[in-house]
Design an enzyme around this catalytic site. Structure first.
Site, PDB file in Angstrom:
ATOM      1  N   GLY A 185       0.828  -1.207   0.000  1.00  7.58           N
ATOM      2  CA  GLY A 185       0.000   0.000   0.000  1.00  7.58           C
ATOM      3  C   GLY A 185       0.859   1.252   0.000  1.00  7.58           C
ATOM      4  O   GLY A 185       2.023   1.213  -0.410  1.00  7.58           O
ATOM      5  N   HIS A 227       4.485   2.466  -8.043  1.00  9.55           N
ATOM      6  CA  HIS A 227       3.595   1.293  -8.008  1.00  9.55           C
ATOM      7  C   HIS A 227       2.672   1.285  -9.232  1.00  9.55           C
ATOM      8  O   HIS A 227       2.407   0.234  -9.826  1.00  9.55           O
ATOM      9  CB  HIS A 227       2.711   1.315  -6.759  1.00  9.55           C
ATOM     10  CG  HIS A 227       3.446   1.164  -5.466  1.00  9.55           C
ATOM     11  ND1 HIS A 227       3.578   2.187  -4.562  1.00  9.55           N
ATOM     12  CD2 HIS A 227       4.078   0.091  -4.916  1.00  9.55           C
ATOM     13  CE1 HIS A 227       4.251   1.760  -3.508  1.00  9.55           C
ATOM     14  NE2 HIS A 227       4.571   0.503  -3.693  1.00  9.55           N
ATOM     15  N   LYS A 287      13.893  -0.782  -7.959  1.00  9.50           N
ATOM     16  CA  LYS A 287      14.429   0.035  -6.854  1.00  9.50           C
ATOM     17  C   LYS A 287      14.821  -0.862  -5.686  1.00  9.50           C
ATOM     18  O   LYS A 287      15.838  -0.651  -5.059  1.00  9.50           O
ATOM     19  CB  LYS A 287      13.403   1.073  -6.402  1.00  9.50           C
ATOM     20  CG  LYS A 287      13.863   1.781  -5.163  1.00  9.50           C
ATOM     21  CD  LYS A 287      13.003   2.952  -4.818  1.00  9.50           C
ATOM     22  CE  LYS A 287      13.358   3.439  -3.433  1.00  9.50           C
ATOM     23  NZ  LYS A 287      12.840   2.529  -2.397  1.00  9.50           N
TER      24      LYS A 287
END
Ligand code: PAF
Length: 306
Positions: A39, A45, A156
């Protein structure tokens, strides 16, 4: 960040219900792609989710703050949780969101942990013991719940990506693990859920990470292959600007170990850093020889796609 438009994804709390739904989709010939997250979604994302959409007919995102990958002194309790905002960001991008409670993932009596040896001891693993066991275990469980053809991860978290790849191969999981380039702010700072903890002054200093990596990338492009020189270029940008250096690593991207001998011609090198800025731990990396750290307008580094 502008919210996307389109239908909100359906939220399922029960992994068994999700499996039933996806079994029906698969029986109808539909392919499933998966993006696991904790989240606190950001543009990085959303790029993973957009890519997942290109790979399959049904896109599933999990939102689960996994307790087993946090150390006792880490930020589990304060990790940002805002499901409604995350769902709005996923509108029109994801079909289903799996948002299980902790007991649905780790029911009483749960006793199995996956440990990926070798790749997990160095870099972030050295200061976060057990972290990658928690990651490998929850990702294996999520793969089992979702049953995707493809799962998309960001580069990343390069060490995480390599650990997940190793675990997937070693356990013969029928999932293609896809690594996507790091999405960056216009000034190059890698997008991270942790950036929101930075004060404006810390935020300015945080660009030292990408500036160090860019210095190494420029030297590598000019022919430099000395680990000591590349390491020194990264540290020169960090020193005096960050509040603590956890590690600077320049080495083999496959093994995450130092090179045993000279870098093979045409070979790539991983340059990776972890630092503290204020109270916030930040990581970043680049695969020298495989990625371009030039940041075009709009802030999305082209990088590599695999
Ligand atoms: O990268 C993350 O957000 C997490 O480590 C992951 C892969 C969702 C596992 O909890």
């Amino acid at each position: 960040m502008p919210e996307t438009t389109g239908p909100l994804p359906e939220v399922l709390r029960d992994p068994c219900e999700l499996r039933r739904r996806l079994d029906a989709a698969r029986a109808g010939g539909r392919r499933v792609a998966f993006v696991p997250t904790m989240g606190a979604l950001h543009a990085g994302h959303l790029e993973l989710v957009r890519h997942a959409r290109e790979l399959a007919d049904v896109v599933v995102v999990s939102i689960f703050v996994n307790p087993t990958q946090f150390g006792p002194r880490e930020d589990l309790a304060s990790y940002p949780r805002d499901l409604q905002t995350d769902l709005r960001l996923l509108a029109g991008l994801a079909d289903l969101v799996l948002a299980p409670g902790v007991e649905a993932v780790y029911p009483p009596g749960h006793a199995t942990t996956i440990h990926v040896a070798g790749l997990t001891e160095g870099l972030c693993g050295a200061s976060r013991p057990g972290h990658f066991d928690g990651v490998a275990t929850v990702v294996a469980k999520l793969f089992s719940m979702v049953g995707p053809c493809s799962a998309v991860f960001g580069r990343k978290d390069f060490q995480q990506l390599q650990v997940v790849r190793r675990m997937t191969v070693d356990l013969d999981l029928p999932v293609t693990v896809v690594g996507r380039p790091t999405v960056r702010e216009p000034d190059g700072l890698a997008m991270s859920s942790r950036n929101r903890h930075l004060t404006p002054e810390e935020r300015r200093r945080a660009t030292a990470l990408v500036e160090g990596l860019r210095a190494a990338a420029a030297a590598f492009a000019a022919g430099e292959r000395s680990v000591a020189v590349l390491d020194g270029l990264v540290r020169a940008q960090l020193e005096g600007r960050v509040d603590g250096i956890d590690y600077v690593f320049v080495g083999n991207p496959e093994t995450l170990q130092p090179f045993a001998g000279p870098v093979p011609p045409g070979g790539t090198m991983l340059a990776a850093v972890a630092v503290r800025v204020g109270r916030t731990r930040l990581i970043d990396n680049t695969e020298l020889g495989a990625e371009d750290l030039v940041v075009p307008a709009g802030g999305h580094s082209p990088g590599t796609q695999d």
